[in-house]
Motif scaffolding. Structure first.
Motif, PDB file in Angstrom:
ATOM      1  N   PHE A 181      -2.314  -0.965  17.588  1.00 17.56           N
ATOM      2  CA  PHE A 181      -3.479  -0.488  16.858  1.00 17.56           C
ATOM      3  C   PHE A 181      -4.738  -0.976  17.565  1.00 17.56           C
ATOM      4  CE2 PHE A 181      -2.635  -4.665  15.074  1.00 17.56           C
ATOM      5  CZ  PHE A 181      -3.896  -5.234  14.938  1.00 17.56           C
ATOM      6  N   ILE A 182      -5.837  -0.286  17.303  1.00 13.98           N
ATOM      7  CA  ILE A 182      -7.141  -0.720  17.789  1.00 13.98           C
ATOM      8  C   ILE A 182      -7.951  -1.162  16.583  1.00 13.98           C
ATOM      9  CG2 ILE A 182      -9.311  -0.004  18.876  1.00 13.98           C
ATOM     10  CD1 ILE A 182      -7.735   1.833  20.675  1.00 13.98           C
ATOM     11  N   TRP A 183      -8.398  -2.386  16.613  1.00 13.35           N
ATOM     12  CA  TRP A 183      -9.102  -2.986  15.477  1.00 13.35           C
ATOM     13  C   TRP A 183     -10.339  -2.165  15.095  1.00 13.35           C
ATOM     14  CZ3 TRP A 183      -7.977  -6.051  11.718  1.00 13.35           C
ATOM     15  CH2 TRP A 183      -8.969  -6.699  10.988  1.00 13.35           C
ATOM     16  N   GLN A 184     -10.481  -1.928  13.792  1.00 14.91           N
ATOM     17  CA  GLN A 184     -11.592  -1.183  13.215  1.00 14.91           C
ATOM     18  C   GLN A 184     -11.659   0.248  13.734  1.00 14.91           C
ATOM     19  OE1 GLN A 184     -15.036  -3.745  13.923  1.00 14.91           O
ATOM     20  NE2 GLN A 184     -14.803  -4.675  11.908  1.00 14.91           N
ATOM     21  N   SER A 185     -10.495   0.878  13.808  1.00 15.32           N
ATOM     22  CA  SER A 185     -10.435   2.293  14.193  1.00 15.32           C
ATOM     23  C   SER A 185      -9.234   2.927  13.506  1.00 15.32           C
ATOM     24  CB  SER A 185     -10.304   2.442  15.712  1.00 15.32           C
ATOM     25  OG  SER A 185      -8.970   2.221  16.130  1.00 15.32           O
ATOM     26  N   ASP A 186      -9.114   4.242  13.642  1.00 17.16           N
ATOM     27  CA  ASP A 186      -7.971   4.962  13.063  1.00 17.16           C
ATOM     28  C   ASP A 186      -6.777   4.998  14.015  1.00 17.16           C
ATOM     29  OD1 ASP A 186      -9.449   5.531  10.783  1.00 17.16           O
ATOM     30  OD2 ASP A 186     -10.248   7.396  11.624  1.00 17.16           O
ATOM     31  N   TYR A 187      -6.892   4.323  15.135  1.00 21.31           N
ATOM     32  CA  TYR A 187      -5.831   4.333  16.142  1.00 21.31           C
ATOM     33  C   TYR A 187      -4.727   3.369  15.713  1.00 21.31           C
ATOM     34  CZ  TYR A 187      -3.690   4.271  20.808  1.00 21.31           C
ATOM     35  OH  TYR A 187      -2.830   4.378  21.871  1.00 21.31           O
ATOM     36  N   VAL A 188      -3.674   3.911  15.097  1.00 22.94           N
ATOM     37  CA  VAL A 188      -2.529   3.115  14.643  1.00 22.94           C
ATOM     38  C   VAL A 188      -1.265   3.925  14.907  1.00 22.94           C
ATOM     39  CG1 VAL A 188      -1.415   1.937  12.721  1.00 22.94           C
ATOM     40  CG2 VAL A 188      -3.910   2.068  12.810  1.00 22.94           C
ATOM     41  N   TYR A 189      -0.395   3.414  15.746  1.00 22.05           N
ATOM     42  CA  TYR A 189       0.859   4.092  16.056  1.00 22.05           C
ATOM     43  C   TYR A 189       2.004   3.082  15.971  1.00 22.05           C
ATOM     44  CZ  TYR A 189      -1.989   7.900  17.881  1.00 22.05           C
ATOM     45  OH  TYR A 189      -2.892   8.927  18.000  1.00 22.05           O
ATOM     46  N   GLY A 190       2.929   3.333  15.072  1.00 22.64           N
ATOM     47  CA  GLY A 190       4.048   2.406  14.948  1.00 22.64           C
ATOM     48  C   GLY A 190       4.794   2.578  13.644  1.00 22.64           C
ATOM     49  N   ILE A 191       5.401   1.497  13.192  1.00 23.22           N
ATOM     50  CA  ILE A 191       6.217   1.505  11.982  1.00 23.22           C
ATOM     51  C   ILE A 191       5.733   0.413  11.037  1.00 23.22           C
ATOM     52  CG2 ILE A 191       8.550   1.286  11.035  1.00 23.22           C
ATOM     53  CD1 ILE A 191       9.634   2.048  13.758  1.00 23.22           C
ATOM     54  N   LYS A 192       5.564   0.790   9.769  1.00 18.72           N
ATOM     55  CA  LYS A 192       5.223  -0.174   8.730  1.00 18.72           C
ATOM     56  C   LYS A 192       6.421  -0.355   7.797  1.00 18.72           C
ATOM     57  CE  LYS A 192       0.233   0.748   8.452  1.00 18.72           C
ATOM     58  NZ  LYS A 192      -0.869   1.181   7.550  1.00 18.72           N
ATOM     59  N   PHE A 193       6.727  -1.605   7.504  1.00 13.38           N
ATOM     60  CA  PHE A 193       7.775  -1.904   6.537  1.00 13.38           C
ATOM     61  C   PHE A 193       7.116  -2.491   5.286  1.00 13.38           C
ATOM     62  CE2 PHE A 193      10.018  -2.092  10.627  1.00 13.38           C
ATOM     63  CZ  PHE A 193      11.101  -1.257  10.366  1.00 13.38           C
ATOM     64  N   ILE A 194       6.939  -1.631   4.272  1.00  8.21           N
ATOM     65  CA  ILE A 194       6.431  -2.101   2.991  1.00  8.21           C
ATOM     66  C   ILE A 194       7.560  -2.905   2.341  1.00  8.21           C
ATOM     67  CG2 ILE A 194       5.285  -1.420   0.857  1.00  8.21           C
ATOM     68  CD1 ILE A 194       3.939  -0.390   3.426  1.00  8.21           C
ATOM     69  N   ASN A 195       7.219  -4.017   1.700  1.00  4.50           N
ATOM     70  CA  ASN A 195       8.280  -4.868   1.151  1.00  4.50           C
ATOM     71  C   ASN A 195       7.795  -5.613  -0.087  1.00  4.50           C
ATOM     72  OD1 ASN A 195       7.420  -7.828   1.993  1.00  4.50           O
ATOM     73  ND2 ASN A 195       6.950  -6.491   3.731  1.00  4.50           N
ATOM     74  N   ASP A 196       8.753  -6.198  -0.800  1.00  5.82           N
ATOM     75  CA  ASP A 196       8.426  -6.982  -1.994  1.00  5.82           C
ATOM     76  C   ASP A 196       8.474  -8.484  -1.721  1.00  5.82           C
ATOM     77  OD1 ASP A 196      11.126  -7.501  -1.724  1.00  5.82           O
ATOM     78  OD2 ASP A 196      11.725  -6.544  -3.597  1.00  5.82           O
ATOM     79  N   GLY A 197       8.448  -8.834  -0.455  1.00  9.33           N
ATOM     80  CA  GLY A 197       8.544 -10.242  -0.070  1.00  9.33           C
ATOM     81  C   GLY A 197       9.942 -10.637   0.357  1.00  9.33           C
ATOM     82  N   GLU A 198      10.924  -9.814   0.009  1.00  5.88           N
ATOM     83  CA  GLU A 198      12.314 -10.088   0.375  1.00  5.88           C
ATOM     84  C   GLU A 198      12.989  -8.890   1.015  1.00  5.88           C
ATOM     85  OE1 GLU A 198      14.429 -11.494  -3.020  1.00  5.88           O
ATOM     86  OE2 GLU A 198      13.242 -13.332  -3.205  1.00  5.88           O
ATOM     87  N   LYS A 199      12.786  -7.700   0.435  1.00  4.79           N
ATOM     88  CA  LYS A 199      13.459  -6.507   0.922  1.00  4.79           C
ATOM     89  C   LYS A 199      12.464  -5.376   1.188  1.00  4.79           C
ATOM     90  CE  LYS A 199      17.830  -7.509  -1.450  1.00  4.79           C
ATOM     91  NZ  LYS A 199      18.542  -7.780  -0.199  1.00  4.79           N
ATOM     92  N   VAL A 200      12.860  -4.465   2.064  1.00  6.13           N
ATOM     93  CA  VAL A 200      12.046  -3.304   2.402  1.00  6.13           C
ATOM     94  C   VAL A 200      12.069  -2.318   1.231  1.00  6.13           C
ATOM     95  CG1 VAL A 200      11.776  -1.350   3.969  1.00  6.13           C
ATOM     96  CG2 VAL A 200      12.530  -3.567   4.856  1.00  6.13           C
ATOM     97  N   THR A 201      10.881  -1.870   0.790  1.00  2.00           N
ATOM     98  CA  THR A 201      10.790  -0.908  -0.307  1.00  2.00           C
ATOM     99  C   THR A 201      10.352   0.472   0.167  1.00  2.00           C
ATOM    100  OG1 THR A 201       8.520  -1.636  -0.763  1.00  2.00           O
ATOM    101  CG2 THR A 201      10.288  -2.721  -2.002  1.00  2.00           C
ATOM    102  N   LYS A 202       9.722   0.539   1.313  1.00  2.00           N
ATOM    103  CA  LYS A 202       9.317   1.821   1.907  1.00  2.00           C
ATOM    104  C   LYS A 202       9.112   1.639   3.406  1.00  2.00           C
ATOM    105  CE  LYS A 202       6.222   4.461  -0.167  1.00  2.00           C
ATOM    106  NZ  LYS A 202       4.911   5.018  -0.626  1.00  2.00           N
TER     107      LYS A 202
END
Length: 213
Positions: A188-209
């Protein structure tokens, strides 16, 4: 261990036969108790070592506090995920809806229209727990992929419901951990819309999305 036990018992038996008559008859039982005590102590030590070894192998997960709260404006952070790393069910982000249909067939749900009143748009194709959605201004392509159940995994085999330990084993240390504890891998580029990759949303223990963009 059995051979050692047999040797000890034979030695004790021989000693009992040839020992002088004035030696206490309880010598054998006392010696045997000492041997049993020694074995018990050795077993406890072995058990303790095993527990310690298991404990020391526990993965220590990275924490949000270990990352910078900000970066220099315009700085590029992280690294691009190569090859098929950003595919879900064989589809890359930014694929056209025609391409998605050709690969996966007819979707479970499909919407293609824009809300002209405030400039918002709503365009996506859903296949069970996999959603291919448009980014604003690109209604013919699916710039974001979201996975909300175990209908699909990432290229490295991570699915919704998997532990963060499993994510760490598959991907290593995240490039960034957001304030809501979302783990990000990619660039990602800080303070821009340039973001390419994978996000793992989680509850602190397991992946939720899982979100790929």
């Amino acid at each position: 261990m059995k051979k050692l036990t047999t040797s000890i018992l034979l030695a004790l038996f021989s000693a009992t036969i040839f020992m002088p008559a004035h030696v206490e008859a309880s010598w054998l039982s006392k010696t045997w108790k000492k041997i049993e005590k020694s074995w018990n102590e050795a077993g406890q030590q072995s058990s303790t070592n095993g527990t310690t070894s298991t404990s020391s192998s526990t993965i220590r997960l990275p924490q949000r506090s270990e990352y910078p709260s900000r970066y220099p404006s315009g700085q590029e952070v992280g690294h691009h995920l190569g090859g098929a790393e950003r595919t879900i069910a064989g589809v890359y982000p930014n694929a056209t809806y025609e391409e998605i249909r050709r690969i996966l067939g007819n979707p479970t749900e499909e919407v293609h229209h824009e809300y002209r009143r405030d400039g918002e748009q709503r365009a996506f194709m859903r296949y069970g727990g996999i959603m291919y959605s448009s980014i604003y201004g690109q209604i013919e392509r699916a710039g974001i992929i979201e996975v909300t159940n175990r209908d699909a995994t990432t290229y490295r085999g991570i699915a919704v419901g998997d532990s963060l330990e499993k994510v760490y084993e598959a991907y290593g240390r995240p490039v960034r951990i957001y304030d809501d504890n979302t783990w990000f891998y990619g660039v990602f580029i800080w303070q821009s819309d340039y973001v390419y990759g994978i996000k793992f949303i989680n509850d602190g223990e397991k992946v939720t999305k899982i979100i790929v963009l």
